[in-house]
Design a protein around this motif. Structure first.
Motif, short mmCIF file in Angstrom:
data_model
loop_
_atom_site.label_atom_id
_atom_site.label_comp_id
_atom_site.label_asym_id
_atom_site.label_seq_id
_atom_site.Cartn_x
_atom_site.Cartn_y
_atom_site.Cartn_z
N LYS A 40 87.04 59.26 -22.77
CA LYS A 40 87.93 58.19 -22.34
C LYS A 40 87.77 57.89 -20.85
O LYS A 40 87.78 56.73 -20.43
CB LYS A 40 89.39 58.56 -22.65
N ASP A 41 87.63 58.95 -20.04
CA ASP A 41 87.45 58.76 -18.60
C ASP A 41 86.15 58.01 -18.29
O ASP A 41 86.11 57.13 -17.44
CB ASP A 41 87.45 60.11 -17.89
N VAL A 42 85.09 58.39 -19.00
CA VAL A 42 83.78 57.75 -18.77
C VAL A 42 83.84 56.28 -19.18
O VAL A 42 83.37 55.40 -18.45
CB VAL A 42 82.67 58.49 -19.54
N LEU A 43 84.42 56.00 -20.33
CA LEU A 43 84.52 54.62 -20.80
C LEU A 43 85.38 53.79 -19.85
O LEU A 43 85.09 52.61 -19.60
CB LEU A 43 85.09 54.57 -22.22
N MET A 44 86.42 54.40 -19.29
CA MET A 44 87.26 53.68 -18.35
C MET A 44 86.47 53.30 -17.10
O MET A 44 86.56 52.17 -16.62
CB MET A 44 88.47 54.52 -17.95
N PHE A 101 81.72 65.08 -17.17
CA PHE A 101 81.97 63.66 -16.90
C PHE A 101 80.71 63.00 -16.35
O PHE A 101 80.28 61.94 -16.81
CB PHE A 101 83.13 63.52 -15.90
N ASP A 102 80.12 63.62 -15.32
CA ASP A 102 78.91 63.05 -14.71
C ASP A 102 77.77 62.95 -15.72
O ASP A 102 77.03 61.96 -15.75
CB ASP A 102 78.47 63.90 -13.52
N TYR A 103 77.64 63.97 -16.54
CA TYR A 103 76.57 64.01 -17.54
C TYR A 103 76.69 62.84 -18.50
O TYR A 103 75.73 62.10 -18.73
CB TYR A 103 76.63 65.34 -18.29
N HIS A 146 82.27 59.87 -32.17
CA HIS A 146 80.82 60.07 -32.29
C HIS A 146 80.24 60.52 -30.94
O HIS A 146 79.36 61.40 -30.90
CB HIS A 146 80.14 58.79 -32.75
N LEU A 147 80.71 59.94 -29.85
CA LEU A 147 80.25 60.35 -28.52
C LEU A 147 80.63 61.81 -28.25
O LEU A 147 79.84 62.56 -27.66
CB LEU A 147 80.85 59.44 -27.44
N THR A 172 74.37 59.33 -18.54
CA THR A 172 73.62 59.07 -19.78
C THR A 172 73.91 57.67 -20.31
O THR A 172 72.99 56.89 -20.58
CB THR A 172 73.96 60.12 -20.84
N LEU A 173 75.19 57.33 -20.46
CA LEU A 173 75.55 56.02 -20.99
C LEU A 173 75.18 54.90 -20.02
O LEU A 173 74.69 53.84 -20.44
CB LEU A 173 77.05 55.97 -21.30
#
Length: 201
Positions: A48-52, A8-10, A35-36, A14-15
């Motif tokens: 999904k967690d990162v995008l949230m 998750f942190d990675y 793609h991600l 990055t994004l």
């Protein structure tokens, strides 16, 4: 992947960096979720967690069955408006945080019941080592990783989402110079683990 850095942190870092550095400028589209997953070798749940989290922090806009759009403006043209909004809603923001802070210890205690003995032994050692670390930032990261891993073991998306919101709000409270502390003591099987979220905020 290094032990200290979760998937998750990675992906988040990055994004986050690519958006702030202009790799994905204001109005551009992020790659699709699939793609991600392929590009960064992570699961769909992590994506999904990162995008949230990026959405909560105001970096992206997501809609069902539509591309994810970057809404972060590197020129900070809306900075004054955002600051004014936070100041005007200070009491509401603090109230939401206090509510989440009162719920999370119970959620952690419930989630940790799903953790294996090996998981608990691993984290008990890491937490004990962290107590002797004079680097406050490192101790914060250890606590965040521990709590995130506990909620991952619960397989409950709502629990993880609440934790993401809690972590997002704490940056606002730092701006408002408002500190809220809570601790949790967990006893499960042969393990007794104490962790404090006061270090995070």
């Amino acid at each position: 992947m290094q032990d200290k850095q979760t998937l998750f942190d990675y992906l988040y870092k990055t994004l986050h960096e690519q958006i702030e550095n202009g790799r994905f400028p204001y109005g551009s589209k992020l790659p699709s979720r699939s793609h991600l997953c392929e590009t960064y070798n992570v699961g769909m749940r992590t994506v999904k967690d990162v995008l949230m989290r990026l959405k909560i922090e105001g970096y992206i806009q997501t809609q069902e069955r539509k591309p994810t759009i970057v809404i972060y403006d590197s020129l900070h043209t809306h900075k004054d408006f955002e600051v004014q909004y936070v100041l005007e809603h200070k009491s509401s923001i603090v109230a939401v945080y206090e509510t989440l802070a009162s719920l999370m210890p119970k959620i952690f205690a419930l989630s940790i019941q799903n953790c294996s003995d090996d998981f608990l032994k691993h984290w008990q050692k890491r937490l004990n080592r962290a107590k002797n670390n004079n680097d406050i930032g490192a101790r914060k990261q250890i606590n965040i990783h521990f709590l995130h891993d506990i909620l991952t073991q619960s397989n409950n998306q709502l629990f993880k989402s609440l934790f993401l919101v809690l972590n997002s709000i704490h940056t606002v409270l730092f701006f408002l110079k408002k500190k809220i502390f809570f601790n949790c003591f967990v006893h499960t099987r042969n393990f007794q683990i104490f962790f404090g979220l006061a270090m995070l905020y």
